[in-house]
Design a protein around this motif. Structure first.
Motif, short mmCIF file in Angstrom:
data_model
loop_
_atom_site.label_atom_id
_atom_site.label_comp_id
_atom_site.label_asym_id
_atom_site.label_seq_id
_atom_site.Cartn_x
_atom_site.Cartn_y
_atom_site.Cartn_z
N PRO A 261 42.53 55.34 20.80
CA PRO A 261 43.25 56.36 20.02
C PRO A 261 42.35 57.49 19.53
N GLN A 262 41.05 57.22 19.44
CA GLN A 262 40.14 58.24 18.93
C GLN A 262 39.95 59.41 19.89
N VAL A 263 40.33 59.26 21.16
CA VAL A 263 40.13 60.35 22.12
C VAL A 263 41.39 61.19 22.31
N VAL A 264 42.49 60.79 21.66
CA VAL A 264 43.79 61.42 21.92
C VAL A 264 44.26 62.25 20.73
N ARG A 265 44.78 63.45 21.02
CA ARG A 265 45.42 64.29 20.00
C ARG A 265 46.92 63.94 19.93
N LYS A 266 47.67 64.36 20.94
CA LYS A 266 49.09 64.08 21.06
C LYS A 266 49.38 63.62 22.48
N ILE A 267 50.52 62.95 22.66
CA ILE A 267 50.90 62.53 24.00
C ILE A 267 52.33 62.98 24.31
N VAL A 268 52.55 63.27 25.59
CA VAL A 268 53.89 63.57 26.09
C VAL A 268 54.18 62.56 27.20
N LEU A 269 55.27 61.81 27.05
CA LEU A 269 55.68 60.80 28.02
C LEU A 269 56.94 61.29 28.72
N MET A 270 56.81 61.58 29.98
CA MET A 270 57.90 62.22 30.72
C MET A 270 58.35 61.32 31.87
N SER A 271 59.64 61.03 31.92
CA SER A 271 60.23 60.24 33.01
C SER A 271 59.50 58.91 33.19
N THR A 272 59.18 58.26 32.09
CA THR A 272 58.40 57.03 32.17
C THR A 272 59.06 55.93 31.36
N SER A 273 58.42 54.77 31.32
CA SER A 273 59.00 53.64 30.62
C SER A 273 57.92 52.65 30.26
N ALA A 274 58.31 51.61 29.54
CA ALA A 274 57.41 50.49 29.23
C ALA A 274 58.06 49.19 29.70
N VAL A 275 58.74 49.28 30.84
CA VAL A 275 59.47 48.14 31.39
C VAL A 275 58.77 47.67 32.66
#
Length: 273
Positions: free
Chosen positions: A123-137
């Protein structure tokens, strides 16, 4: 907006970097060299080219870095491994090598799964994230995609029925761009298609969503039959404080179908304090 690159010359912009794990990744860098860095992670069997339509709308304000993931494009294609954690580790090493941290990370489809993994683990290397057309399945061992991928053998026909359907869009997209995309998808070895899809059968990212602390924007095209509404509900419920936008008429590859619209959404979200 900057002048778009032609699809014929896009590949000439690629550079390579040797990571400390021995993997060599190709990448394209565009935009303001002094701007806030944005890492663009493409989907399964795509390449950095996947971002060529949207990049001109973002390049005036950001430093854009679009790698070819391992097994794709001009990056190394080792015999293994192609797990989500291993591929995410490549990107963590790329962030370190190019001194990008802290960096915004935008991921499409498979790239969205890697974005989740990066935000969870580092998490220390990330500012914001955009998750597009994805999933956690986890992937399923059935259906149209599973059967067609299992049947693939080299050489893969870029104009065959499966690749044409795999690289299709819900709205019209420049045919020259799509022809390049099909050729690059077909150039991914069949063993890489098999390995990436197979590895995701055993990987369940859902329990780790609660570890994402970066501000998150989730985007879905309402015509997307791969990242379904059910998948999006799981993402929204798992990532605390995430924001969700659904785009009517758009499909799985909505950054090809509506590049300018998506660029405006990215720009507004990433620039918010």
């Amino acid at each position: 907006m900057i002048e778009p690159l032609s699809q014929e010359t896009f590949i000439t912009r690629k550079q390579t970097v040797l990571l400390s794990n021995g993997i060599r990744l190709a990448y394209v860098e565009l935009g303001d060299a002094k701007g806030v860095p944005v890492l663009l992670l493409h989907g399964f069997t795509d390449s950095a080219r996947s971002w060529s339509l949207i990049a001109p709308h973002l390049a005036a304000d950001f430093r854009l870095i679009a790698p070819d993931l391992r097994g794709h494009g001009q990056s190394d294609k080792p015999e293994g491994c192609y797990t989500i954690p291993e591929m995410a580790h490549d990107i963590r090493l790329l962030i370190r090598e190019l001194e990008l941290a802290p960096v915004h990370v935008v991921g499409h489809s498979l790239g969205g799964r890697l974005t989740q993994a990066i935000a969870e683990r580092w998490p220390q290397v990330v500012r914001k994230i955009v998750l597009m057309s994805t999933s956690a399945v986890p992937r399923e061992r059935k259906g149209w995609l599973w059967g067609n991928i299992l049947a693939l053998r080299d050489p893969i026909d870029p104009e065959g029925a499966f690749v044409r359907e795999w690289c299709s869009t819900s709205l019209p997209v420049d045919e020259n761009f799509l022809a390049h995309v099909r050729r690059e998808s077909a150039a991914v070895p069949a063993r890489v298609w098999h390995s990436i899809h197979y590895e995701q059968l055993a990987y369940d990212p859902a329990p780790l969503l609660q570890d994402i602390s970066a501000p998150a924007l989730i985007l879905r095209g309402e015509e997307d039959e791969i990242a379904t509404a059910e998948h999006q509900d799981q993402l929204k419920g798992g990532i605390i404080g995430s924001r969700f936008i659904s785009l009517p008429g758009r499909g799985h590859n909505m950054h090809w179908e509506a590049a300018e619209t998506l660029a405006r959404l990215f720009d507004a979200f990433l620039k918010e304090s």
